[in-house]
Design a protein around this motif. Structure first.
Motif, mmCIF file in Angstrom:
data_model
loop_
_atom_site.group_PDB
_atom_site.id
_atom_site.type_symbol
_atom_site.label_atom_id
_atom_site.label_comp_id
_atom_site.label_asym_id
_atom_site.label_seq_id
_atom_site.Cartn_x
_atom_site.Cartn_y
_atom_site.Cartn_z
ATOM 1 N N ARG A 125 0.926 -0.833 -0.338
ATOM 2 C CA ARG A 125 -0.120 0.169 -0.349
ATOM 3 C C ARG A 125 1.085 1.272 0.197
ATOM 4 N N ALA A 126 2.006 1.389 0.894
ATOM 5 C CA ALA A 126 2.999 2.421 0.933
ATOM 6 C C ALA A 126 3.565 2.927 -0.300
ATOM 7 N N SER A 127 4.009 1.707 -1.331
ATOM 8 C CA SER A 127 4.663 2.353 -1.782
ATOM 9 C C SER A 127 4.547 2.462 -3.396
ATOM 10 N N HIS A 128 2.853 2.993 -2.875
ATOM 11 C CA HIS A 128 2.326 4.002 -4.190
ATOM 12 C C HIS A 128 2.564 5.000 -4.529
ATOM 13 N N MET A 129 3.167 5.441 -3.407
ATOM 14 C CA MET A 129 3.595 7.158 -3.152
ATOM 15 C C MET A 129 5.043 7.121 -4.175
ATOM 16 N N ALA A 130 5.258 9.017 -4.080
ATOM 17 C CA ALA A 130 6.080 9.299 -5.320
ATOM 18 C C ALA A 130 7.634 8.980 -5.122
ATOM 19 N N TRP A 131 8.102 8.563 -5.676
ATOM 20 C CA TRP A 131 9.386 7.989 -5.264
ATOM 21 C C TRP A 131 10.124 8.940 -5.574
ATOM 22 N N GLY A 132 11.622 9.069 -4.373
ATOM 23 C CA GLY A 132 13.071 9.873 -5.884
ATOM 24 C C GLY A 132 14.101 9.417 -5.886
ATOM 25 N N MET A 133 14.010 7.695 -5.392
ATOM 26 C CA MET A 133 14.615 7.053 -6.326
ATOM 27 C C MET A 133 14.678 6.211 -7.327
ATOM 28 N N ALA A 134 14.758 4.919 -8.126
ATOM 29 C CA ALA A 134 13.787 4.056 -8.498
ATOM 30 C C ALA A 134 12.790 3.537 -7.649
ATOM 31 N N PRO A 135 11.734 3.272 -8.334
ATOM 32 C CA PRO A 135 10.810 2.786 -7.492
ATOM 33 C C PRO A 135 10.629 1.176 -6.878
ATOM 34 N N ILE A 136 10.469 0.711 -5.639
ATOM 35 C CA ILE A 136 10.188 0.031 -5.287
ATOM 36 C C ILE A 136 9.536 -1.285 -5.391
ATOM 37 N N SER A 137 8.618 -2.358 -4.957
ATOM 38 C CA SER A 137 7.240 -3.021 -5.356
ATOM 39 C C SER A 137 7.617 -4.377 -4.473
ATOM 40 N N TRP A 138 6.691 -4.337 -3.704
ATOM 41 C CA TRP A 138 6.493 -5.568 -2.887
ATOM 42 C C TRP A 138 5.499 -7.270 -3.501
ATOM 43 N N ASP A 139 5.773 -8.445 -4.056
ATOM 44 C CA ASP A 139 4.887 -9.334 -4.066
ATOM 45 C C ASP A 139 4.017 -9.969 -3.337
ATOM 46 N N ALA A 140 3.322 -10.532 -3.769
ATOM 47 C CA ALA A 140 2.266 -11.314 -2.217
ATOM 48 C C ALA A 140 3.580 -12.168 -1.345
ATOM 49 N N SER A 141 4.487 -12.286 -2.064
ATOM 50 C CA SER A 141 5.769 -13.009 -0.863
ATOM 51 C C SER A 141 6.093 -12.417 0.380
ATOM 52 N N GLY A 142 6.115 -10.766 -0.339
ATOM 53 C CA GLY A 142 6.748 -9.933 0.640
ATOM 54 C C GLY A 142 8.841 -9.885 -0.337
ATOM 55 N N ILE A 143 8.757 -10.466 -1.389
ATOM 56 C CA ILE A 143 10.327 -9.695 -1.841
ATOM 57 C C ILE A 143 9.727 -8.602 -2.486
ATOM 58 N N ALA A 144 11.182 -7.588 -2.133
ATOM 59 C CA ALA A 144 10.919 -6.318 -3.063
ATOM 60 C C ALA A 144 11.675 -6.296 -4.576
ATOM 61 N N HIS A 145 11.613 -5.650 -5.460
ATOM 62 C CA HIS A 145 11.990 -5.698 -6.765
ATOM 63 C C HIS A 145 11.858 -3.921 -7.117
ATOM 64 N N GLN A 146 13.289 -3.551 -7.609
ATOM 65 C CA GLN A 146 13.204 -2.378 -7.361
ATOM 66 C C GLN A 146 13.440 -2.221 -8.925
ATOM 67 N N LYS A 147 12.740 -1.567 -9.532
ATOM 68 C CA LYS A 147 12.571 -0.953 -10.914
ATOM 69 C C LYS A 147 14.036 0.080 -11.252
ATOM 70 N N LEU A 148 15.608 -0.575 -11.729
ATOM 71 C CA LEU A 148 16.210 -0.082 -11.828
ATOM 72 C C LEU A 148 16.330 0.583 -13.294
ATOM 73 N N PHE A 149 16.983 1.920 -12.564
ATOM 74 C CA PHE A 149 17.594 2.735 -14.216
ATOM 75 C C PHE A 149 18.002 2.135 -15.156
ATOM 76 N N ILE A 150 18.099 2.498 -16.418
ATOM 77 C CA ILE A 150 19.302 2.368 -17.455
ATOM 78 C C ILE A 150 20.466 3.399 -17.831
ATOM 79 N N PHE A 151 21.785 3.643 -17.212
ATOM 80 C CA PHE A 151 22.217 4.300 -17.891
ATOM 81 C C PHE A 151 23.140 3.972 -18.735
ATOM 82 N N LYS A 152 23.962 5.370 -19.979
ATOM 83 C CA LYS A 152 24.470 4.841 -20.730
ATOM 84 C C LYS A 152 26.025 5.438 -20.676
ATOM 85 N N VAL A 153 27.134 5.526 -21.085
ATOM 86 C CA VAL A 153 28.603 6.613 -20.777
ATOM 87 C C VAL A 153 27.990 7.016 -21.331
#
Length: 467
Positions: A352-380
């Motif tokens: 429920r709390a994960s629906h906030m606006a994130w400062g870093m890459a957003p994190i979500s939690w699945d039904a098992s409580g495992i976190a998944h962070q949707k990381l950004f992709i960078f180039k050089v």
């Protein structure tokens, strides 16, 4: 007379009630009249708002990092106050011998704990039973013994998050379905390559692998050769790579990228999408990169992007750690827990709390409580790093493939001056052949081997054939 009887009856009733009250208060044998004592429900002292705890070290190697996390959390607290919101922020110094006792002395409503920041400190929490008393969201990439989602939770990017971000960009974004891995034969390299292999297998893709000795750089050229399988036609000086994959995973620090890419170039390979890990960020952030064009096709994941951060974090000296503290403080307050519920309820509150606006890459939690962070992709880039855009990256890739096809029309690998590229040596810098304008003089068709300038879908170029 009737009045006298009324008062007499009333007196008898009052006496009976009084006697029954006394009997109920007395401890009678066989449990008769025994009073059952229940712990009163303590109402949380919500005048200061939800309570969020940071368990961080204030000395040693991690002190500077902990200071940034604390700074970000206090930024969030101040921001909430401006918006007439309240949050109680408690900090515990995990460097003190009695830090667990101090944690236990906090009020019950201080449920949500951010940290610890170190694996050994988490082990202390685990062995003392504190995981069952509060909701810990650890700032570590993984939790031991399958604790995640059952006894504790993660508020930090994991190695799996890194692999998933790379695959999402390359397969879902660029339609790449063939991968290789060239990794150091140490615990980190093996683990990252295995994670990639397992994730690809789940998508029915195979990973081609080769490892190298991180302490013997002179052996890297021979170690990568079987992956590239370069062959030089008779009468030519140009190695033609027979690489059967399009993206190459390089889970090593940025300081080794120069040597690794030189090794690939010497084997004739400069067309691959190079995939790094968050280790690259440490060597790129805020630095000037010489010959950045060598890394046109290099990408890596990261959890912090100033370009995508909220205004509150677009201030000097702000980085991932500041954003971590900023996000966790707001997240912990949004969970609004005042007693520790069961694990499933904690997971539900996190979702429920994960629906906030994130400062870093957003994190979500699945039904098992495992976190998944949707990381950004960078180039050089010459200035270090910048967010990668799928469409722009695809255009750059097509340009590199076209230039590489031209280079393979009988031209040996050369540096910027036209001199033949020598075998890679540690510390030496190689030019990028594909970035140099190539002029191919016309040759008689009957005497010159010919390669088509359009690569095959797998981008595997065959040896030239004589017409």
């Amino acid at each position: 007379m009737n009045i006298c009887r009324f008062f007499a009856a009333s007196s008898r009733i009052l006496l009976l009630v009084t006697l029954l009250g006394c009997l109920a208060a007395c401890k009678m044998p066989f449990g008769l009249g025994q009073q059952v004592t229940q712990k009163p429900q303590q109402k949380p002292s919500t005048s200061a708002g939800p309570c969020v705890v940071l368990a961080l070290p204030s000395s040693g190697h991690y002190a500077a990092i902990a200071g940034k996390i604390d700074k970000g959390a206090r930024m969030a607290q101040s921001e909430m106050a401006l918006n007439k919101g309240k949050m109680r922020l408690e900090t515990i110094n995990t460097d003190t011998p009695d830090w667990l006792q101090k944690l236990e002395s906090l009020p019950e409503e201080c449920v949500v704990v951010g940290g610890p920041l170190q694996g050994r400190t988490y082990a202390q929490v685990r062995t003392t039973g504190n995981l069952d008393k509060r909701a810990f969201f650890a700032f570590v990439p993984s939790l031991e013994q399958n604790d995640e989602g059952s006894r504790a939770w993660r508020f930090f990017p994991s190695p799996q998050d890194q692999v998933d971000a790379l695959i999402n960009f390359t397969t879902d974004g660029l339609n790449i379905r063939s991968y290789g891995a060239f990794y150091p034969a140490d615990a980190y390299g093996i683990r990252m390559a295995t994670l990639l292999e397992n994730r690809l297998a789940a998508r029915n893709m195979v990973l081609q692998k080769a490892s190298y000795n991180p302490g013997d750089k002179a052996s890297w050229n021979a170690a990568v050769a079987p992956l590239i399988n370069a062959q030089t036609p008779e009468g030519s000086k140009t190695p033609v790579p027979q690489t059967s994959f399009e993206a190459l995973f390089l889970p090593d620090s940025w300081k080794n990228m120069q040597m690794l890419t030189n090794t690939l170039l010497y084997n004739g390979e400069d067309r691959l999408v190079l995939l790094g890990t968050t280790l690259w960020e440490q060597g790129l952030s805020g630095k000037s990169i010489a010959n950045a064009e060598k890394y046109t096709l290099a990408i890596f994941p990261g959890a912090w992007s100033p370009a995508q951060a909220p205004n509150a974090l677009r201030v000097p000296d702000t980085d991932f750690w500041t954003a971590l503290g900023y996000d966790f403080a707001r997240f912990g307050a949004a969970m609004a827990l005042y007693v520790r519920p069961d694990s499933q309820q904690i997971t539900t509150a996190a979702q429920r709390a994960s629906h906030m606006a994130w400062g870093m890459a957003p994190i979500s939690w699945d039904a098992s409580g495992i976190a998944h962070q949707k990381l950004f992709i960078f180039k050089v880039t010459p200035s270090g790093m910048t967010p990668a855009n799928t469409a722009d990256f695809q255009q750059s890739r097509e340009r590199v493939l076209q230039q590489s096809a031209l280079r393979l029309q009988g031209l040996p690998p050369t540096d910027a001056t036209g001199e033949a590229l020598a075998p890679p040596v540690e510390g030496a810098e190689a030019a990028v052949p594909q970035q140099q304008p190539i002029s191919v003089p016309p040759q008689p068709a009957s005497a010159t081997p010919v390669i088509g300038t359009t690569p095959r879908p797998s981008y595997k170029l065959s040896l030239p054939t004589t017409r």
